[in-house]
Design an enzyme around this catalytic site. Structure first.
Site, PDB file in Angstrom:
ATOM      1  CB  THR A 167      -1.260  -0.235   1.327  1.00 11.90           C
ATOM      2  OG1 THR A 167      -1.573  -1.039   1.291  1.00 11.90           O
ATOM      3  CG2 THR A 167      -2.008   1.038   1.103  1.00 11.90           C
ATOM      4  NE  ARG A 214      -6.698  -8.934  -0.351  1.00 14.09           N
ATOM      5  CZ  ARG A 214      -6.076  -7.781   0.098  1.00 14.09           C
ATOM      6  NH1 ARG A 214      -6.323  -6.978  -0.875  1.00 14.09           N
ATOM      7  NH2 ARG A 214      -5.716  -8.202   0.656  1.00 14.09           N
ATOM      8  CB  VAL A 215     -12.465  -5.349  -1.035  1.00 13.67           C
ATOM      9  CG1 VAL A 215     -11.610  -4.543   0.100  1.00 13.67           C
ATOM     10  CG2 VAL A 215     -12.804  -5.492  -1.746  1.00 13.67           C
ATOM     11  N   GLY A 216      -9.169  -5.724   1.244  1.00 10.08           N
ATOM     12  CA  GLY A 216      -8.073  -5.560   1.663  1.00 10.08           C
ATOM     13  C   GLY A 216      -8.349  -4.580   2.591  1.00 10.08           C
ATOM     14  CG  ASP A 217      -5.850  -2.960   5.091  1.00 10.54           C
ATOM     15  OD1 ASP A 217      -4.895  -3.227   4.536  1.00 10.54           O
ATOM     16  OD2 ASP A 217      -4.658  -2.099   5.657  1.00 10.54           O
ATOM     17  CB  THR A 237       1.572  -0.468   4.612  1.00  9.66           C
ATOM     18  OG1 THR A 237       1.825  -1.306   3.530  1.00  9.66           O
ATOM     19  CG2 THR A 237       2.556  -0.420   5.649  1.00  9.66           C
ATOM     20  N   GLY A 238       0.222  -3.961   4.528  1.00 12.63           N
ATOM     21  CA  GLY A 238       0.719  -5.327   4.816  1.00 12.63           C
ATOM     22  C   GLY A 238      -0.566  -6.192   4.448  1.00 12.63           C
ATOM     23  CB  ILE A 239      -0.992 -10.489   5.034  1.00 14.58           C
ATOM     24  CG1 ILE A 239       0.267  -9.856   4.673  1.00 14.58           C
ATOM     25  CG2 ILE A 239      -2.165 -10.814   4.798  1.00 14.58           C
ATOM     26  CD1 ILE A 239       0.676  -9.545   3.815  1.00 14.58           C
ATOM     27  N   GLY A 240      -3.408  -7.051   4.168  1.00 16.38           N
ATOM     28  CA  GLY A 240      -5.223  -6.458   4.786  1.00 16.38           C
ATOM     29  C   GLY A 240      -6.144  -7.673   5.992  1.00 16.38           C
TER      30      GLY A 240
END
Length: 292
Positions: A173, A201-204, A223-226
């Site tokens: 991100t 797919r939607v993350g954070d 930032t990172g793995i949502g």
């Protein structure tokens, strides 16, 4: 008495520090926006637009290709302490999703997704754009080769193209947090999504309290793995610690420590008196401060 301005920019946890010059440029453009009379949100957006246009970050023009090798789905968010909040999820065919998120903030909703978000962007004058970089195409080819025969994706496949026709995991991100001279805070974030991932797919990044938050005590971007970040409502959790008086860097480190070391995660924040960036992976960043 006016507060000193502070700008913190990141280019994604797990990204190479070789791209830090892009963050430095973005932070400089954010400062220039403030010097032209813009507010904290104008500055945060200026920084993120710069990184969306850079091509080396997983956002805007540098966004990763989805598994079908042709689709690009992006998310973005903006929020500030003047009450502005806008997000887009799974938007396609726009150059600067963060500008669309800003436009959403002026409408009746806080989040638009998918085809509705894309139509809104085009109806609002955001020109269509879909030109994957050579870097994105190469990364997609490597990813498909690494995946091989993955039953979970074959079983759940939801693209129009067949799995066999698809030709380093990405979860970066970009984000910026700003404290303006008037004491107001703002955050803006943008991402090209995660790879591999299913369509939709939607993350954070566009989820308030997970990937971003701004309040009277400061502004936070994650930032990172949502899929992991949302489980901790990370941005709001860290914001609450900051607002309660926890020293800024300690609050960010505490947030990163919530995760198994195998999970990439990073945080940036500004508070009433401080600013910080913490991550458990290399994370390009830049900080600009200016006395009132």
């Amino acid at each position: 008495m006016p507060a000193p301005t502070a700008i913190v920019v990141h280019g994604g946890a797990g990204n190479t520090r070789d791209n830090e010059d892009g963050c430095v440029l973005a932070a400089g453009l954010a400062l220039a926006a403030l010097q032209r009379g813009g507010d904290a949100l104008d500055a945060a957006i200026a920084a993120v637009v710069s990184m969306e246009d850079d091509g080396r970050f997983n956002a805007g023009t540098g966004s990763v290709l989805c598994l079908d090798g042709q689709t690009i789905e992006m998310d973005a968010s903006v929020m500030d302490t003047h009450g502005r909040l806008g997000c887009v999820a799974c938007i396609t065919q726009v150059r600067n999703p963060v500008l669309v998120a800003r436009a959403v903030a002026d409408g009746p909703h806080w989040l638009l997704a998918g085809d509705g978000a894309t139509r809104f962007a085009h109806n609002s004058g955001h020109a269509p754009f879909c030109q994957p970089t050579g870097q994105a195409r190469q990364a997609h080819a490597r990813l498909v080769a690494q995946l091989g025969d993955k039953p979970q994706f074959a079983r759940l496949w939801n693209y129009e193209r067949a799995l066999e026709d698809s030709g380093a995991r990405a979860c970066d991100t970009v984000g910026a947090v700003v404290r303006g001279a008037d004491g107001h805070f703002a955050v803006a974030s943008s991402t090209g999504g995660s790879a591999p991932s299913l369509l939709g797919r939607v993350g954070d990044t566009p989820i308030i309290g997970s990937g971003f938050y701004a309040g009277t005590g400061g502004a936070v971007a994650a930032t990172g793995i949502g899929e992991q970040i949302v489980r901790h409502l990370l941005a709001y959790t860290v914001y609450q610690w900051i607002a309660a008086g926890t020293p800024l860097e300690l609050a960010l480190q505490r947030g990163v420590d919530l995760f198994d070391p195998a999970v990439a995660v990073g945080l940036i924040a500004v508070g009433k008196t401080g600013h910080a960036a913490v991550s458990n992976r290399p994370m390009p960043r830049a900080v600009v401060c200016q006395a009132a």
